[in-house]
Scaffold this motif. Sequence first.
Motif, PDB file in Angstrom:
ATOM      1  N   VAL A 122     -22.938 -20.372  21.013  1.00 17.75           N
ATOM      2  CA  VAL A 122     -22.108 -19.525  21.870  1.00 17.75           C
ATOM      3  C   VAL A 122     -22.528 -19.780  23.315  1.00 17.75           C
ATOM      4  CG1 VAL A 122     -21.352 -17.177  22.359  1.00 17.75           C
ATOM      5  CG2 VAL A 122     -22.019 -17.821  20.030  1.00 17.75           C
ATOM      6  N   VAL A 123     -21.554 -20.090  24.168  1.00 18.65           N
ATOM      7  CA  VAL A 123     -21.862 -20.487  25.542  1.00 18.65           C
ATOM      8  C   VAL A 123     -21.125 -19.606  26.549  1.00 18.65           C
ATOM      9  CG1 VAL A 123     -22.310 -22.883  24.894  1.00 18.65           C
ATOM     10  CG2 VAL A 123     -19.989 -22.207  25.540  1.00 18.65           C
ATOM     11  N   ASP A 124     -21.677 -19.560  27.778  1.00 22.61           N
ATOM     12  CA  ASP A 124     -21.037 -18.807  28.852  1.00 22.61           C
ATOM     13  C   ASP A 124     -20.065 -19.692  29.628  1.00 22.61           C
ATOM     14  OD1 ASP A 124     -22.571 -20.452  30.474  1.00 22.61           O
ATOM     15  OD2 ASP A 124     -24.008 -18.889  31.035  1.00 22.61           O
ATOM     16  N   GLU A 125     -19.599 -19.198  30.778  1.00 18.54           N
ATOM     17  CA  GLU A 125     -18.607 -19.935  31.557  1.00 18.54           C
ATOM     18  C   GLU A 125     -19.133 -21.277  32.060  1.00 18.54           C
ATOM     19  OE1 GLU A 125     -19.540 -16.874  32.014  1.00 18.54           O
ATOM     20  OE2 GLU A 125     -17.793 -15.551  31.858  1.00 18.54           O
ATOM     21  N   ALA A 126     -20.459 -21.380  32.219  1.00 17.64           N
ATOM     22  CA  ALA A 126     -21.068 -22.628  32.681  1.00 17.64           C
ATOM     23  C   ALA A 126     -21.539 -23.489  31.514  1.00 17.64           C
ATOM     24  CB  ALA A 126     -22.243 -22.326  33.606  1.00 17.64           C
ATOM     25  N   ASP A 127     -21.119 -23.132  30.296  1.00 16.71           N
ATOM     26  CA  ASP A 127     -21.467 -23.866  29.075  1.00 16.71           C
ATOM     27  C   ASP A 127     -22.958 -23.795  28.745  1.00 16.71           C
ATOM     28  OD1 ASP A 127     -18.861 -24.630  28.528  1.00 16.71           O
ATOM     29  OD2 ASP A 127     -19.006 -26.439  29.743  1.00 16.71           O
ATOM     30  N   ARG A 128     -23.653 -22.797  29.251  1.00 14.06           N
ATOM     31  CA  ARG A 128     -25.060 -22.603  28.908  1.00 14.06           C
ATOM     32  C   ARG A 128     -25.172 -21.787  27.626  1.00 14.06           C
ATOM     33  NH1 ARG A 128     -25.417 -21.530  34.762  1.00 14.06           N
ATOM     34  NH2 ARG A 128     -24.924 -19.394  34.157  1.00 14.06           N
ATOM     35  N   LEU A 129     -26.166 -22.117  26.818  1.00 10.38           N
ATOM     36  CA  LEU A 129     -26.338 -21.484  25.514  1.00 10.38           C
ATOM     37  C   LEU A 129     -26.726 -20.018  25.655  1.00 10.38           C
ATOM     38  CD1 LEU A 129     -26.408 -22.039  22.424  1.00 10.38           C
ATOM     39  CD2 LEU A 129     -28.866 -22.471  22.690  1.00 10.38           C
TER      40      LEU A 129
END
Length: 225
Positions: A122-129
């Motif tokens: 599951v990632v945020d808007e910046a594709d960070r885990l």
Amino acid sequence: MHHRTVEELMSRDVVRARPDTPFKELVRLLEENGVTAVPVVDELGRPMGVVSEADLLRKSADQTDPSGRTPIPHLEAWERAKAEGSRAEELMSAPAVCARPEWTVVEAARLMEIQNVKRLPVVDEADRLLGIVSRGDLLRVFLRRDEAIREEITGDLLLRTLRLEPRDVTAEVRDGRVVLAGTVEYRSLIPVIEQLCRGVDGVVSVSARLGFRTDDARDTPDETL
């Protein structure tokens, strides 16, 4: 209606690997943490892929069987490359198939089915885990209490959404199985109610024992005949 989101169900304490994590360390990560897969992240914490037990077992499957009872399986070129790999970036399944925290259970489950995966980073808007959600996590919605399901159907769905009075339609729930009874004004409303009930988190099945006062679902005669 409030659908449970991936953010509510995901695991936040995620065991992760780096691209250069060696084979034996990956095996140790799985064993010591009791997990079957780990996401591989770059220096910014963005998932690059996932290494699972299946990925690691290819190395064992590619070895000669000393007993001679089983032949070496045929491997495609990409599978053989994984079998010969020694670091996470060579062994992982990539690219990572990811979910967003605001997704519903339905959205996550459909992506798992389409991509044939058992878990989603599951990632945020910046594709960070941010976390990871598994099939087991999604199945937890079916542990909802029957009374909570019944209250959502009768209060949110029937009363506030469809403007139906409690005397018109009742809902009984047992082990996630919903039984609707009563009478509605129009026949065409019955499948709508059934479909909405099936969309409630935790519902296993819906049985509608509903009557109607007006049959508005009959085929319109063809005036050209």
